[in-house]
Design a protein around this motif. Structure first.
Motif, PDB file in Angstrom:
ATOM      1  N   PRO A 103       0.789  -1.228   0.000  1.00 33.12           N
ATOM      2  CA  PRO A 103       0.000   0.000   0.000  1.00 33.12           C
ATOM      3  C   PRO A 103       0.828   1.290   0.000  1.00 33.12           C
ATOM      4  CG  PRO A 103      -0.935  -1.562   1.547  1.00 33.12           C
ATOM      5  CD  PRO A 103       0.367  -2.145   1.065  1.00 33.12           C
ATOM      6  N   HIS A 104       1.945   1.306   0.697  1.00 35.23           N
ATOM      7  CA  HIS A 104       2.739   2.542   0.762  1.00 35.23           C
ATOM      8  C   HIS A 104       3.377   2.908  -0.580  1.00 35.23           C
ATOM      9  CE1 HIS A 104       5.951  -0.430   1.608  1.00 35.23           C
ATOM     10  NE2 HIS A 104       6.706   0.425   0.935  1.00 35.23           N
ATOM     11  N   HIS A 105       3.383   1.993  -1.532  1.00 38.96           N
ATOM     12  CA  HIS A 105       3.892   2.268  -2.873  1.00 38.96           C
ATOM     13  C   HIS A 105       3.055   3.359  -3.557  1.00 38.96           C
ATOM     14  CE1 HIS A 105       5.765   1.326  -6.769  1.00 38.96           C
ATOM     15  NE2 HIS A 105       4.544   1.370  -7.290  1.00 38.96           N
ATOM     16  N   PHE A 106       1.814   3.519  -3.135  1.00 43.70           N
ATOM     17  CA  PHE A 106       0.879   4.459  -3.746  1.00 43.70           C
ATOM     18  C   PHE A 106       0.765   5.708  -2.870  1.00 43.70           C
ATOM     19  CE2 PHE A 106      -0.078   0.069  -4.739  1.00 43.70           C
ATOM     20  CZ  PHE A 106       0.117   0.094  -6.108  1.00 43.70           C
ATOM     21  N   ALA A 107       1.882   6.411  -2.764  1.00 39.88           N
ATOM     22  CA  ALA A 107       2.013   7.528  -1.831  1.00 39.88           C
ATOM     23  C   ALA A 107       1.204   8.759  -2.223  1.00 39.88           C
ATOM     24  CB  ALA A 107       3.489   7.902  -1.679  1.00 39.88           C
ATOM     25  N   ASN A 108       0.876   8.913  -3.481  1.00 41.41           N
ATOM     26  CA  ASN A 108       0.082  10.063  -3.930  1.00 41.41           C
ATOM     27  C   ASN A 108      -1.400   9.739  -3.788  1.00 41.41           C
ATOM     28  OD1 ASN A 108      -0.678  12.503  -5.072  1.00 41.41           O
ATOM     29  ND2 ASN A 108      -0.354  11.804  -7.175  1.00 41.41           N
ATOM     30  N   GLY A 144      -9.640  -6.168  10.231  1.00 46.30           N
ATOM     31  CA  GLY A 144      -8.730  -5.336  11.015  1.00 46.30           C
ATOM     32  C   GLY A 144      -7.319  -5.314  10.467  1.00 46.30           C
ATOM     33  N   LEU A 145      -6.835  -6.463  10.031  1.00 45.95           N
ATOM     34  CA  LEU A 145      -5.471  -6.540   9.506  1.00 45.95           C
ATOM     35  C   LEU A 145      -5.313  -5.714   8.229  1.00 45.95           C
ATOM     36  CD1 LEU A 145      -4.946 -10.365  10.053  1.00 45.95           C
ATOM     37  CD2 LEU A 145      -3.972  -8.504  11.437  1.00 45.95           C
ATOM     38  N   ALA A 146      -6.272  -5.830   7.326  1.00 49.24           N
ATOM     39  CA  ALA A 146      -6.193  -5.079   6.066  1.00 49.24           C
ATOM     40  C   ALA A 146      -6.410  -3.591   6.299  1.00 49.24           C
ATOM     41  CB  ALA A 146      -7.209  -5.621   5.065  1.00 49.24           C
ATOM     42  N   LEU A 147      -7.282  -3.247   7.229  1.00 53.08           N
ATOM     43  CA  LEU A 147      -7.507  -1.835   7.532  1.00 53.08           C
ATOM     44  C   LEU A 147      -6.261  -1.209   8.144  1.00 53.08           C
ATOM     45  CD1 LEU A 147      -9.829   0.031   7.013  1.00 53.08           C
ATOM     46  CD2 LEU A 147     -10.671  -0.436   9.304  1.00 53.08           C
ATOM     47  N   GLU A 148      -5.583  -1.944   9.000  1.00 55.57           N
ATOM     48  CA  GLU A 148      -4.310  -1.448   9.549  1.00 55.57           C
ATOM     49  C   GLU A 148      -3.279  -1.262   8.438  1.00 55.57           C
ATOM     50  OE1 GLU A 148      -3.007  -3.908  12.804  1.00 55.57           O
ATOM     51  OE2 GLU A 148      -4.762  -3.380  14.006  1.00 55.57           O
ATOM     52  N   ALA A 149      -3.231  -2.169   7.485  1.00 53.30           N
ATOM     53  CA  ALA A 149      -2.312  -2.028   6.350  1.00 53.30           C
ATOM     54  C   ALA A 149      -2.641  -0.782   5.538  1.00 53.30           C
ATOM     55  CB  ALA A 149      -2.354  -3.277   5.463  1.00 53.30           C
ATOM     56  N   ALA A 150      -3.926  -0.479   5.382  1.00 48.46           N
ATOM     57  CA  ALA A 150      -4.329   0.725   4.650  1.00 48.46           C
ATOM     58  C   ALA A 150      -3.871   1.977   5.382  1.00 48.46           C
ATOM     59  CB  ALA A 150      -5.847   0.738   4.458  1.00 48.46           C
ATOM     60  N   VAL A 151      -4.031   2.004   6.682  1.00 44.18           N
ATOM     61  CA  VAL A 151      -3.617   3.170   7.471  1.00 44.18           C
ATOM     62  C   VAL A 151      -2.101   3.337   7.422  1.00 44.18           C
ATOM     63  CG1 VAL A 151      -3.478   4.099   9.813  1.00 44.18           C
ATOM     64  CG2 VAL A 151      -5.628   3.137   8.975  1.00 44.18           C
ATOM     65  N   ARG A 152      -1.387   2.246   7.491  1.00 47.88           N
ATOM     66  CA  ARG A 152       0.075   2.314   7.496  1.00 47.88           C
ATOM     67  C   ARG A 152       0.657   2.740   6.145  1.00 47.88           C
ATOM     68  NH1 ARG A 152       1.723   0.371  12.328  1.00 47.88           N
ATOM     69  NH2 ARG A 152       0.314  -1.043  13.395  1.00 47.88           N
ATOM     70  N   ALA A 153      -0.177   2.848   5.121  1.00 45.06           N
ATOM     71  CA  ALA A 153       0.296   3.330   3.820  1.00 45.06           C
ATOM     72  C   ALA A 153       0.779   4.770   3.912  1.00 45.06           C
ATOM     73  CB  ALA A 153      -0.811   3.211   2.768  1.00 45.06           C
ATOM     74  N   GLY A 154       0.259   5.512   4.865  1.00 56.09           N
ATOM     75  CA  GLY A 154       0.674   6.894   5.054  1.00 56.09           C
ATOM     76  C   GLY A 154      -0.087   7.867   4.181  1.00 56.09           C
ATOM     77  N   THR A 159      -8.722   8.703   4.526  1.00 61.34           N
ATOM     78  CA  THR A 159      -9.537   8.447   3.338  1.00 61.34           C
ATOM     79  C   THR A 159      -9.275   7.054   2.780  1.00 61.34           C
ATOM     80  OG1 THR A 159      -9.560  10.800   2.855  1.00 61.34           O
ATOM     81  CG2 THR A 159     -10.149   9.323   1.049  1.00 61.34           C
ATOM     82  N   VAL A 160      -8.017   6.657   2.701  1.00 59.19           N
ATOM     83  CA  VAL A 160      -7.706   5.306   2.206  1.00 59.19           C
ATOM     84  C   VAL A 160      -8.339   4.264   3.119  1.00 59.19           C
ATOM     85  CG1 VAL A 160      -5.856   3.652   1.713  1.00 59.19           C
ATOM     86  CG2 VAL A 160      -5.616   6.036   0.996  1.00 59.19           C
ATOM     87  N   ALA A 161      -8.304   4.495   4.426  1.00 55.06           N
ATOM     88  CA  ALA A 161      -8.926   3.557   5.361  1.00 55.06           C
ATOM     89  C   ALA A 161     -10.443   3.529   5.192  1.00 55.06           C
ATOM     90  CB  ALA A 161      -8.554   3.913   6.795  1.00 55.06           C
ATOM     91  N   ALA A 162     -11.060   4.677   4.940  1.00 53.50           N
ATOM     92  CA  ALA A 162     -12.506   4.709   4.722  1.00 53.50           C
ATOM     93  C   ALA A 162     -12.875   3.945   3.451  1.00 53.50           C
ATOM     94  CB  ALA A 162     -13.002   6.156   4.635  1.00 53.50           C
ATOM     95  N   ILE A 163     -12.064   4.111   2.410  1.00 52.12           N
ATOM     96  CA  ILE A 163     -12.314   3.396   1.158  1.00 52.12           C
ATOM     97  C   ILE A 163     -12.176   1.896   1.374  1.00 52.12           C
ATOM     98  CG2 ILE A 163     -11.400   3.018  -1.177  1.00 52.12           C
ATOM     99  CD1 ILE A 163     -10.538   6.072  -1.030  1.00 52.12           C
ATOM    100  N   ALA A 164     -11.059   1.485   1.969  1.00 55.68           N
ATOM    101  CA  ALA A 164     -10.843   0.061   2.240  1.00 55.68           C
ATOM    102  C   ALA A 164     -11.914  -0.481   3.190  1.00 55.68           C
ATOM    103  CB  ALA A 164      -9.452  -0.166   2.821  1.00 55.68           C
ATOM    104  N   GLY A 165     -12.253   0.298   4.211  1.00 51.12           N
ATOM    105  CA  GLY A 165     -13.231  -0.135   5.203  1.00 51.12           C
ATOM    106  C   GLY A 165     -14.607  -0.397   4.619  1.00 51.12           C
ATOM    107  N   ALA A 166     -14.984   0.375   3.605  1.00 52.14           N
ATOM    108  CA  ALA A 166     -16.291   0.141   2.977  1.00 52.14           C
ATOM    109  C   ALA A 166     -16.355  -1.242   2.338  1.00 52.14           C
ATOM    110  CB  ALA A 166     -16.570   1.225   1.933  1.00 52.14           C
ATOM    111  N   LEU A 167     -15.300  -1.618   1.630  1.00 48.64           N
ATOM    112  CA  LEU A 167     -15.285  -2.936   0.988  1.00 48.64           C
ATOM    113  C   LEU A 167     -15.079  -4.044   2.013  1.00 48.64           C
ATOM    114  CD1 LEU A 167     -15.391  -4.707  -1.509  1.00 48.64           C
ATOM    115  CD2 LEU A 167     -12.999  -4.128  -1.959  1.00 48.64           C
ATOM    116  N   LEU A 168     -14.193  -3.829   2.953  1.00 46.90           N
ATOM    117  CA  LEU A 168     -13.971  -4.831   3.995  1.00 46.90           C
ATOM    118  C   LEU A 168     -15.238  -5.057   4.821  1.00 46.90           C
ATOM    119  CD1 LEU A 168     -10.435  -3.642   5.063  1.00 46.90           C
ATOM    120  CD2 LEU A 168     -10.966  -5.923   4.151  1.00 46.90           C
TER     121      LEU A 168
END
Length: 187
Positions: A103-108, A144-154, A159-168
Motif C-alpha cells: 500500500p505505501h507504494h501508492f504515496a500520492n 482489522g489486519l487489512a484496515l491497519e495495512a491501509a492506514v500504514r500506507a501513510g 480516506t484510504v482507510a474509509a475506502i478500504a473499510g467500505a469494501l472490507l
C-alpha cells in the motif's frame, strides 16, 4: 456545473473524495449493476466528474455489491466490464499494480487512482487468516489486519482507510470489526 467547470480547468481535480463516499451507492442498487453504475457515476460527478473518479467509484461499488451478495472481493475486477471499453485495460493494469505492490507504494493517495490502489493493495496483499479455534484466529480478522495495512500506507490515511473499510465491511460485516474498536466508538 461548478464541479465540471473546476475539473475542466484543473489537471489536479481527480481527488479521492468521491471514492470515499460512494461506496454506499452499491447498497441501494444490489439488484441491478447497471443502475449501480449510473448512480455511482452521478454521485461522483457531484464533486469529482473526472473520468478516473467515475471509473474508480464504479469499480469500488461493484466490489461492495459483490461482497454483500456473494461474500467475495471478486466484484472489483468484475467491475472492469462496467467501465467504458477503452478504459478497461488501463484499470486492469492499475489493479495488477496494486496487487503487486504494498500500500505505501501508492504515496500520492490524495489522487483517486492511488487511493484505490492503496486500498486494494491493503485488501489483496493481507492474508485472510485460517479458521483456527486453537489459535483464536478466524477469517473475518482480515478486516482489522487489512484496515491497519491501509492506514500504514501513510499520507491520506483516513480516506484510504474509509475506502478500504467500505469494501472490507461489506465482505466481513460487523463480525470483522475488532471488539476493542467497537468499544471505543461513541454514539
Amino acid at each position: 456545473a461548478a464541479a465540471r467547470s473546476f475539473t475542466a480547468g484543473n489537471d489536479r481535480s481527480a481527488g479521492n473524495g468521491s471514492l470515499m463516499r460512494t461506496g454506499v451507492v452499491a447498497l441501494g442498487h444490489l439488484g441491478d449493476a447497471t443502475e449501480m453504475t449510473e448512480a455511482a457515476i452521478a454521485v461522483s460527478a457531484l464533486t469529482h466528474p473526472d473520468p478516473d473518479c467515475a471509473d474508480a467509484c464504479v469499480l469500488w461499488c461493484s466490489g461492495i455489491r459483490t461482497a454483500v451478495l456473494h461474500g467475495t472481493f471478486d466484484g472489483v475486477r468484475a467491475g472492469l466490464d462496467l467501465l467504458p471499453a477503452e478504459r478497461r485495460g488501463v484499470w486492469a493494469k492499475r489493479l495488477d499494480e496494486a496487487e503487486a505492490n504494498p500500500p505505501h507504494h501508492f504515496a500520492n493517495n490524495g489522487w483517486v487512482v492511488h487511493a484505490l490502489q492503496a486500498a486494494w493493495s491493503a485488501i489483496t496483499r493481507t492474508a485472510v487468516p485460517e479458521l483456527s479455534p486453537a489459535e483464536n484466529s478466524f477469517p473475518a480478522q482480515h478486516f482489522g489486519l487489512a484496515l491497519e495495512a491501509a492506514v500504514r500506507a501513510g499520507t491520506d490515511t483516513d480516506t484510504v482507510a474509509a475506502i478500504a473499510g467500505a469494501l472490507l465491511g461489506a465482505r466481513w460485516g460487523c463480525s470483522g470489526i475488532p471488539l476493542a474498536w467497537q468499544q471505543v466508538v461513541h454514539g
